[in-house]
Design an enzyme around this catalytic site. Structure first.
Site, short mmCIF file in Angstrom:
data_model
loop_
_atom_site.label_atom_id
_atom_site.label_comp_id
_atom_site.label_asym_id
_atom_site.label_seq_id
_atom_site.Cartn_x
_atom_site.Cartn_y
_atom_site.Cartn_z
N GLU A 26 32.13 83.79 55.97
CA GLU A 26 31.64 84.80 55.04
C GLU A 26 30.60 85.65 55.75
OE1 GLU A 26 30.24 83.21 51.30
OE2 GLU A 26 29.75 85.20 50.53
N ASN A 71 30.94 84.96 47.73
CA ASN A 71 30.25 85.87 46.82
C ASN A 71 30.20 87.29 47.39
OD1 ASN A 71 29.79 83.66 45.19
ND2 ASN A 71 27.71 83.31 45.92
N ASN A 171 36.98 85.90 44.08
CA ASN A 171 36.23 84.68 44.41
C ASN A 171 35.39 84.23 43.22
OD1 ASN A 171 34.90 82.73 46.40
ND2 ASN A 171 33.12 83.85 45.62
N GLU A 172 35.52 82.97 42.86
CA GLU A 172 34.68 82.33 41.84
C GLU A 172 34.41 83.23 40.64
OE1 GLU A 172 31.18 80.56 43.65
OE2 GLU A 172 32.38 78.99 44.56
N TYR A 243 30.86 71.40 46.14
CA TYR A 243 29.79 71.10 47.09
C TYR A 243 29.04 69.88 46.58
CZ TYR A 243 30.59 75.81 48.93
OH TYR A 243 31.16 76.93 49.48
N GLU A 291 36.88 76.06 49.16
CA GLU A 291 35.47 75.86 49.53
C GLU A 291 35.13 74.41 49.27
OE1 GLU A 291 32.41 78.62 48.29
OE2 GLU A 291 33.83 80.29 48.31
N GLN A 352 31.01 76.26 55.47
CA GLN A 352 31.57 77.36 56.24
C GLN A 352 31.67 76.93 57.71
OE1 GLN A 352 30.19 81.26 55.12
NE2 GLN A 352 30.01 80.69 52.97
O1 AHR Z 1 29.75 79.12 50.53
C1 AHR Z 1 28.64 79.68 49.91
C2 AHR Z 1 28.96 80.28 48.55
O2 AHR Z 1 29.34 79.27 47.69
C3 AHR Z 1 30.13 81.24 48.50
O3 AHR Z 1 29.79 82.54 48.84
C4 AHR Z 1 30.54 81.17 47.07
O4 AHR Z 1 31.90 81.44 46.88
C5 AHR Z 1 30.13 79.78 46.64
O5 AHR Z 1 29.40 79.79 45.47
#
Ligand code: AHR
Length: 503
Positions: A26, A71, A171-172, A243, A291, A352
């Site tokens: 990103e 994002n 995205n999201e 995450y 992700e 990432q």
């Molecule tokens: O990976 C960091 C962020 O986490 C990304 O930009 C977003 O898609 C997610 O919330």
């Protein structure tokens, strides 16, 4: 303590798609600028890319790389990132409160991907833009020539089409933090419309609809149902994002994070199959887990977050988590979870790659090094081939605050019949007990132990840093042995292990 597994090549879960070993780059913090790209660095090539980083990305073994966000993509105008560099605009990146110089764009990033040997996966902006801009980008990347936008690509120095196969529809979009955040039905409608239009232009592409940005979003489940109801015939994948971090000193629950990932995947599969039945489709929707990682997100909100109308730095230090042994064990377990679901998780992107919640770190004008999480990714990507196998696991259990009773050992095996190779990946989630695992490998025939590597440390919070870049690394596990169809191995507390077997 002891645990037992049985590995049989007939217990197939599914073929492992190499796309499961994908990554994510990103435009965020020092990922691109001062990460993969640093023209003044002593290892920089003619295009300004750090060759020490290129070597590490190659060693990591990353298949497809998702780009350019995240994002970031929800405020991105792709046209800014192509054409003569001196004419490219500097833009505010509202997602990360930074300045995007657009010095690196689609052409430069594609060139970097060729150097690291990875495939491009592009995300279109469905936050602040729409179908027409997505079509324009697709024409620019995938039409050979003879149109305004394909000609613009050629004029910008790229004769051949980029031929991008895999596309994320935004995205999201379920996240209130996202520019252009939408309701499930609003997003489902624009995703369906955009997917249909993109397929009209290039029927060969594969499309990913946005699923939930976490299994803990209030809209989780219903979001997938509504979005897939709108898009079922138009897309190939639904995305998952997850995450994990250690919270409130609760190490046992953190070590069991993969239990949450297992449940997340299984719930999305059930929801997708429910919609399949309702719409009466023959097609099955797979998961793109695009992700996943360990991320100390509270640190971002509490320490790193940039604010101020006059404060829009270029490539600030953001999300530079430094990972420990325990983080790497959880990370390795997340990879086990992805492989355990190889029948339905056929694409995934580690979020990432460099500097930003990343397995690779760099210092401007200085070295690049491997974080602890580098090792489980690189070794799993190298050894997990062919099909994923269900292992019949008998393990001691313990109780965690967040996930209840969980097995202390988790494992998956893989088998490549053609190459005559198998691998077993294991974690020991116990903080205190070593566990001896006996594995019945008799169904594999006469196999030999090729290697057994374990990541563990007396200090589970040990890390690799600029000052001590090689403090943590996996070591050969001397306890491993194969005898009379049984593989025996001792797993130290808080450890991740990979075993390679050959004919
Ligand atoms: O990976 C960091 C962020 O986490 C990304 O930009 C977003 O898609 C997610 O919330």
């Amino acid at each position: 303590m002891s645990a037992h597994l049985t590995i049989d090549p007939h217990f197939t879960v599914g073929t492992i798609d190499r796309r499961v070993f994908g990554g994510f780059v990103e435009h965020l913090g020092r990922h691109v600028y001062d990460g993969i790209y640093e023209p003044g660095h002593e290892t920089a090539d003619a295009e300004g890319f750090r060759q020490d980083v290129i070597e590490l990305v190659k060693e990591l073994g990353v298949s497809t790389i998702r780009y350019p966000g995240g994002n970031f993509v929800s405020g991105f105008r792709w046209e800014d990132s192509v054409g003569p560099k001196e004419e490219r605009p500097r833009r505010l990146d509202l997602a990360w409160h930074s300045t995007e110089t657009n010095e690196i764009g689609l052409h430069e990033f594609s060139s970097w991907l060729e150097k690291v040997g990875s495939e491009l996966m592009l995300a279109v902006n469905l936050g602040t833009r729409g179908t027409l801009e997505a079509l324009d980008l697709l024409e620019y990347t995938n039409i050979a020539g003879g149109t305004a936008l394909s000609q613009r690509r050629i004029d910008n120095g790229r004769t051949d089409a980029f031929g991008v196969k895999m596309w994320c529809l935004g995205n999201e979009m379920d996240g209130p933090w996202q520019l252009g955040h939408r309701s499930a039905s609003d997003y489902g409608k624009i995703a369906s419309q955009t997917a249909k239009a993109m397929r009209q232009l290039d029927p060969s592409i594969q499309l990913v609809a946005c699923g939930s940005s976490s299994a803990h979003m209030p809209t989780f489940g219903e979001w997938e149902r509504v979005v897939l109801t709108h898009t079922y015939d138009d897309v190939d994948y639904i995305s998952c994002h997850a995450y994990y971090e250690e919270k409130n000193g609760d190490l046992d629950s953190f070590l069991a994070s993969a239990v949450d990932m297992d449940r997340f995947i299984e719930t999305v599969v059930a929801t997708a199959d429910h919609v399949k039945a309702v719409v009466g489709s023959e097609k099955t929707i797979d998961i793109s887990f695009d992700e996943w990682n360990v991320w100390y997100i509270d640190r971002y909100h509490g320490v790193d977050k940039i604010e101020g109308i006059d404060n829009w730095p270029v490539a600030p230090r953001l999300l530079e988590d430094v990972y420990s042994v325990v983080d790497a064990v959880v990370f390795g377990n997340l990879m086990i979870s992805l492989l355990k679901h190889a029948d339905r998780v056929t694409s995934a992107s580690l979020a990432q790659l460099v500097n930003v919640i990343a397995p690779i770190m760099t210092e401007p004008g200085g070295p690049a090094w491997r974080q602890t999480t580098f090792f489980p990714f690189a070794i799993t990507s190298r050894l997990a081939k062919g099909v994923a196998l269900e292992v019949k696991l008998e393990s001691p259990t313990h109780t965690t605050e967040v996930y209840g009773v969980v097995p202390q050992v988790d494992a998956v095996a893989t088998h490549d019949a053609e190459a005559g190779e198998s691998a077993v990946f294991l974690v020991n989630r116990s903080r205190t007990e070593a566990i001896t695992v006996t594995i019945d490998v008799s169904a594999l025939g006469a196999v030999q132990l090729r290697s057994a590597d374990t990541l563990a440390d007396d200090d589970v919070y040990a890390k690799n840093t600029l000052e001590a870049p090689e403090r943590v690394a996996p070591a050969a596990n001397a306890s491993a042995a194969v005898e009379a169809g049984t593989l025996t191995i001792e797993l130290p507390p808080v450890s991740w292990t990979a075993v390679s077997l050959g004919a």
